[in-house]
Design a protein around this motif. Structure first.
Motif: not given
Length: 59
Positions: A1-5, A16-21
């Motif tokens: 599952m990925e979440e935008e952080y 900024v945002s990154m996708l975290l697994d």
């Protein structure tokens, strides 16, 4: 599952945002800021389906 952080770049201060697994319980890596292109050291821990600890430092 990925979440935008979302967070602020430690170099330029821009949001900024990154996708975290979140299927990985702990991860550390370097990724460039999408605004200023400087390296950011990302360190996070997840528990279940949420981020429980996150840091972004100048890399």
């Amino acid at each position: 599952m990925e979440e935008e952080y979302f967070f602020e770049c430690p170099w330029c201060g821009e949001p900024v945002s990154m996708l975290l697994d979140l299927s990985v319980s702990s991860q550390t890596y370097i990724e460039d800021c999408e605004i200023c292109c400087r390296p950011i050291e990302i360190d996070y821990r997840s528990g279940g389906q949420e981020v429980v600890d996150f840091s972004a430092r100048c890399g």
